[in-house]
Structures are given as structure tokens and as C-alpha cells.
Design a protein around this motif. Structure first.
Motif, PDB file in Angstrom:
ATOM      1  N   MET A   1       0.830  -1.206   0.000  1.00 39.48           N
ATOM      2  CA  MET A   1       0.000   0.000   0.000  1.00 39.48           C
ATOM      3  C   MET A   1       0.867   1.260   0.000  1.00 39.48           C
ATOM      4  SD  MET A   1      -2.793  -1.421   2.720  1.00 39.48           S
ATOM      5  CE  MET A   1      -3.995  -0.119   2.692  1.00 39.48           C
ATOM      6  N   LEU A   2       2.003   1.211   0.678  1.00 39.19           N
ATOM      7  CA  LEU A   2       2.937   2.339   0.657  1.00 39.19           C
ATOM      8  C   LEU A   2       3.493   2.540  -0.750  1.00 39.19           C
ATOM      9  CD1 LEU A   2       4.836   1.578   3.975  1.00 39.19           C
ATOM     10  CD2 LEU A   2       3.593   3.702   3.493  1.00 39.19           C
ATOM     11  N   LEU A   3       3.831   1.436  -1.399  1.00 37.66           N
ATOM     12  CA  LEU A   3       4.434   1.526  -2.727  1.00 37.66           C
ATOM     13  C   LEU A   3       3.450   1.892  -3.822  1.00 37.66           C
ATOM     14  CD1 LEU A   3       6.874  -1.518  -2.528  1.00 37.66           C
ATOM     15  CD2 LEU A   3       7.464   0.923  -2.484  1.00 37.66           C
ATOM     16  N   ASP A   4       2.182   1.472  -3.699  1.00 31.89           N
ATOM     17  CA  ASP A   4       1.228   1.760  -4.777  1.00 31.89           C
ATOM     18  C   ASP A   4       0.384   3.020  -4.535  1.00 31.89           C
ATOM     19  OD1 ASP A   4      -0.962   1.065  -3.123  1.00 31.89           O
ATOM     20  OD2 ASP A   4      -1.172  -0.929  -4.001  1.00 31.89           O
ATOM     21  N   GLY A   5       0.635   3.728  -3.420  1.00 36.19           N
ATOM     22  CA  GLY A   5      -0.035   5.002  -3.193  1.00 36.19           C
ATOM     23  C   GLY A   5      -1.346   4.934  -2.435  1.00 36.19           C
ATOM     24  N   ARG A   6      -1.769   3.748  -1.996  1.00 37.58           N
ATOM     25  CA  ARG A   6      -2.988   3.689  -1.186  1.00 37.58           C
ATOM     26  C   ARG A   6      -2.760   4.305   0.191  1.00 37.58           C
ATOM     27  NH1 ARG A   6      -4.485  -2.340  -1.248  1.00 37.58           N
ATOM     28  NH2 ARG A   6      -2.322  -2.522  -1.897  1.00 37.58           N
ATOM     29  N   ILE A   7      -1.510   4.324   0.640  1.00 44.35           N
ATOM     30  CA  ILE A   7      -1.105   5.098   1.813  1.00 44.35           C
ATOM     31  C   ILE A   7      -0.244   6.234   1.275  1.00 44.35           C
ATOM     32  CG2 ILE A   7       0.201   5.140   3.970  1.00 44.35           C
ATOM     33  CD1 ILE A   7      -0.345   2.135   4.237  1.00 44.35           C
ATOM     34  N   ALA A   8      -0.750   7.454   1.352  1.00 42.98           N
ATOM     35  CA  ALA A   8      -0.035   8.617   0.819  1.00 42.98           C
ATOM     36  C   ALA A   8       0.151   9.706   1.872  1.00 42.98           C
ATOM     37  CB  ALA A   8      -0.777   9.181  -0.394  1.00 42.98           C
ATOM     38  N   ASP A   9      -0.302   9.458   3.076  1.00 44.28           N
ATOM     39  CA  ASP A   9      -0.203  10.405   4.172  1.00 44.28           C
ATOM     40  C   ASP A   9       1.243  10.446   4.668  1.00 44.28           C
ATOM     41  OD1 ASP A   9      -1.057  11.984   6.514  1.00 44.28           O
ATOM     42  OD2 ASP A   9      -0.715  10.117   7.607  1.00 44.28           O
ATOM     43  N   SER A  10       1.868  11.609   4.594  1.00 41.97           N
ATOM     44  CA  SER A  10       3.283  11.702   4.954  1.00 41.97           C
ATOM     45  C   SER A  10       3.531  11.372   6.424  1.00 41.97           C
ATOM     46  CB  SER A  10       3.832  13.088   4.614  1.00 41.97           C
ATOM     47  OG  SER A  10       3.156  14.091   5.329  1.00 41.97           O
ATOM     48  N   ALA A  11       2.585  11.700   7.309  1.00 37.00           N
ATOM     49  CA  ALA A  11       2.770  11.374   8.722  1.00 37.00           C
ATOM     50  C   ALA A  11       2.774   9.859   8.933  1.00 37.00           C
ATOM     51  CB  ALA A  11       1.674  12.025   9.564  1.00 37.00           C
ATOM     52  N   SER A  12       1.903   9.149   8.225  1.00 36.13           N
ATOM     53  CA  SER A  12       1.882   7.691   8.335  1.00 36.13           C
ATOM     54  C   SER A  12       3.170   7.081   7.796  1.00 36.13           C
ATOM     55  CB  SER A  12       0.677   7.115   7.573  1.00 36.13           C
ATOM     56  OG  SER A  12      -0.534   7.519   8.166  1.00 36.13           O
ATOM     57  N   VAL A  13       3.629   7.582   6.656  1.00 32.98           N
ATOM     58  CA  VAL A  13       4.861   7.068   6.053  1.00 32.98           C
ATOM     59  C   VAL A  13       6.044   7.309   6.995  1.00 32.98           C
ATOM     60  CG1 VAL A  13       6.463   7.286   4.107  1.00 32.98           C
ATOM     61  CG2 VAL A  13       3.988   7.329   3.700  1.00 32.98           C
ATOM     62  N   ALA A  14       6.127   8.525   7.559  1.00 30.88           N
ATOM     63  CA  ALA A  14       7.229   8.840   8.467  1.00 30.88           C
ATOM     64  C   ALA A  14       7.156   7.990   9.736  1.00 30.88           C
ATOM     65  CB  ALA A  14       7.202  10.323   8.817  1.00 30.88           C
ATOM     66  N   ALA A  15       5.956   7.814  10.277  1.00 32.23           N
ATOM     67  CA  ALA A  15       5.794   7.007  11.491  1.00 32.23           C
ATOM     68  C   ALA A  15       6.222   5.563  11.239  1.00 32.23           C
ATOM     69  CB  ALA A  15       4.352   7.064  11.973  1.00 32.23           C
ATOM     70  N   LEU A  16       5.819   5.011  10.101  1.00 25.88           N
ATOM     71  CA  LEU A  16       6.231   3.649   9.776  1.00 25.88           C
ATOM     72  C   LEU A  16       7.738   3.552   9.568  1.00 25.88           C
ATOM     73  CD1 LEU A  16       3.201   2.753   7.495  1.00 25.88           C
ATOM     74  CD2 LEU A  16       3.734   1.762   9.744  1.00 25.88           C
ATOM     75  N   GLY A  17       8.336   4.611   9.067  1.00 25.69           N
ATOM     76  CA  GLY A  17       9.797   4.666   8.949  1.00 25.69           C
ATOM     77  C   GLY A  17      10.482   4.642  10.314  1.00 25.69           C
ATOM     78  N   LEU A  18       9.925   5.382  11.285  1.00 24.42           N
ATOM     79  CA  LEU A  18      10.466   5.335  12.647  1.00 24.42           C
ATOM     80  C   LEU A  18      10.369   3.944  13.236  1.00 24.42           C
ATOM     81  CD1 LEU A  18       9.214   8.666  14.287  1.00 24.42           C
ATOM     82  CD2 LEU A  18      11.564   8.062  13.650  1.00 24.42           C
ATOM     83  N   LEU A  19       9.231   3.283  12.979  1.00 24.43           N
ATOM     84  CA  LEU A  19       9.057   1.917  13.488  1.00 24.43           C
ATOM     85  C   LEU A  19      10.083   0.977  12.857  1.00 24.43           C
ATOM     86  CD1 LEU A  19       7.484  -0.155  15.172  1.00 24.43           C
ATOM     87  CD2 LEU A  19       5.988  -0.455  13.182  1.00 24.43           C
ATOM     88  N   ALA A  20      10.304   1.104  11.553  1.00 26.26           N
ATOM     89  CA  ALA A  20      11.284   0.251  10.874  1.00 26.26           C
ATOM     90  C   ALA A  20      12.687   0.474  11.452  1.00 26.26           C
ATOM     91  CB  ALA A  20      11.267   0.519   9.377  1.00 26.26           C
ATOM     92  N   LEU A  21      13.039   1.716  11.730  1.00 27.07           N
ATOM     93  CA  LEU A  21      14.342   1.996  12.316  1.00 27.07           C
ATOM     94  C   LEU A  21      14.456   1.418  13.722  1.00 27.07           C
ATOM     95  CD1 LEU A  21      14.817   5.691  11.172  1.00 27.07           C
ATOM     96  CD2 LEU A  21      16.087   3.684  10.360  1.00 27.07           C
ATOM     97  N   ARG A  22      13.387   1.516  14.490  1.00 32.72           N
ATOM     98  CA  ARG A  22      13.373   0.981  15.852  1.00 32.72           C
ATOM     99  C   ARG A  22      13.509  -0.541  15.844  1.00 32.72           C
ATOM    100  NH1 ARG A  22       9.786  -1.586  19.087  1.00 32.72           N
ATOM    101  NH2 ARG A  22       9.781  -1.130  21.282  1.00 32.72           N
ATOM    102  N   ASP A  23      12.878  -1.179  14.859  1.00 34.42           N
ATOM    103  CA  ASP A  23      12.865  -2.644  14.823  1.00 34.42           C
ATOM    104  C   ASP A  23      14.119  -3.250  14.190  1.00 34.42           C
ATOM    105  OD1 ASP A  23      10.444  -2.681  16.095  1.00 34.42           O
ATOM    106  OD2 ASP A  23       9.266  -3.139  14.303  1.00 34.42           O
ATOM    107  N   ARG A  24      15.026  -2.455  13.698  1.00 34.71           N
ATOM    108  CA  ARG A  24      16.244  -3.004  13.076  1.00 34.71           C
ATOM    109  C   ARG A  24      17.083  -3.774  14.068  1.00 34.71           C
ATOM    110  NH1 ARG A  24      18.964   1.584   9.242  1.00 34.71           N
ATOM    111  NH2 ARG A  24      17.346   1.586   7.698  1.00 34.71           N
TER     112      ARG A  24
END
Length: 180
Positions: free
Chosen positions: A157-180
């Protein structure tokens, strides 16, 4: 060398309602030339990543400014309670939009929605140990849908644009960094 800070020489409220205030600042640039800056003031918000093993909860709603419906993380502000504790806002918005109650919430960071035009900040929260309860949508959230997705579905959904909200994208990025 200057840090680029503007001097505010005059300020006025152009528009105000329950959810926001638009302020116009007359400024002086570091070189002394005049400037004009519009600032949208909004209450602090929360963006919540509701996670169960292998799954994330998202909400979908129609977004009038862009005329489309998108999936995004649950999020919101308490416009009438600027002094509310950030964790309370996160727990409240999660329950309101999804009906989920979190046994644990962990703050992942603080970001801004669009600091070039607005002072609105948001804290990103990871909500886990979830239990289902009733939703309590506001009248402005009519048509809001809630669904659970696998992590792979969210990535798609992130890649195909169904999720386009920048706050959601950034939040998921923080989660990915935390989970590394």
C-alpha cells in the motif's frame, strides 16, 4: 553567518475556527528586507501504529482537500485540550477511531506535519497488547473505515499510493528503524 531567523515586526490573526488558526506575520529577513509569512497553528497531535504480531491496523477516510480516500494510521488532535498529555491523546484517538485499547504504548518520536507552513507537531506511538472495544467517532469522521493488514500488505500500500499520508509514512519509517 546568520542562522536565517526572521524578526517578526507585526502579527495578526487572519482566520480562526475550532480546529486551527491562520496567522500572518510581517517579518524582517536577516539582510533587513521585509517579508511575509503565513502560519497555520494547530493543536499537537498523535499518530498511532497499532500493531499485533504480523499485522497493523489502518483507517481509511475521505480527505476533502485532495478529494480522495486513502488508508493511513489512526491519528488526531484534541483541539479543545491543548494541555492534554500526549499519551492520553494517543490512547484516546486510537480508541475513538478503531475501538482498540492498548495495553502498552511506546513513544517512538516527535515530528511535524509540515513545518514550512504549520506549527503542528505530532508524537508517534506504538500501541501493542490490543483489545477491541467500541468506536466513538466524531461527526466529522463519518465514513471512516478500520481494517487490519499484514505487514506485507502495508508495504504494498505504501508503494502503490494507497497510503499517501506523509505522517503515516514517516511514522512507519520510525518503526522500521526501531525494529532493526
Amino acid at each position: 553567518m546568520t542562522d536565517g531567523r526572521l524578526e517578526v515586526t507585526a502579527s495578526r490573526v487572519v482566520y480562526e475556527n475550532r480546529w486551527m488558526r491562520l496567522r500572518e506575520d510581517r517579518t524582517r529577513l536577516p539582510d533587513g528586507s521585509p517579508g511575509l509569512y503565513a502560519v497555520v497553528e494547530k493543536a499537537p497531535a498523535a499518530v498511532i501504529i497499532a500493531r499485533e504480531p504480523g499485522h497493523l491496523w489502518l483507517v481509511s477516510q475521505y480527505r476533502h482537500p485532495v478529494g480522495e480516500r486513502f488508508w493511513e494510521l489512526p491519528q488526531g488532535a484534541w483541539d479543545d485540550r491543548d494541555d492534554a498529555a500526549p499519551e492520553d491523546v494517543a490512547r484516546g484517538e486510537l480508541a475513538e477511531e478503531t475501538g482498540l485499547r492498548a495495553g502498552t504504548v511506546t513513544r517512538l518520536g516527535r515530528l511535524f506535519f509540515a513545518y514550512g507552513i504549520s506549527d503542528q507537531r505530532f508524537d508517534v506511538w506504538l500501541a501493542e497488547d490490543l483489545t477491541q472495544g467500541p468506536r466513538d467517532l466524531e461527526p466529522t469522521e463519518q465514513g471512516l473505515q478500520t481494517a487490519r493488514f499484514t505487514a506485507a500488505e502495508v508495504d504494498a500500500m505504501l508503494l502503490d499510493g494507497r497510503i499517501a499520508d506523509s505522517a503515516s509514512v514517516a511514522a512507519l519509517g520510525l518503526l522500521a528503524l526501531r525494529d532493526r
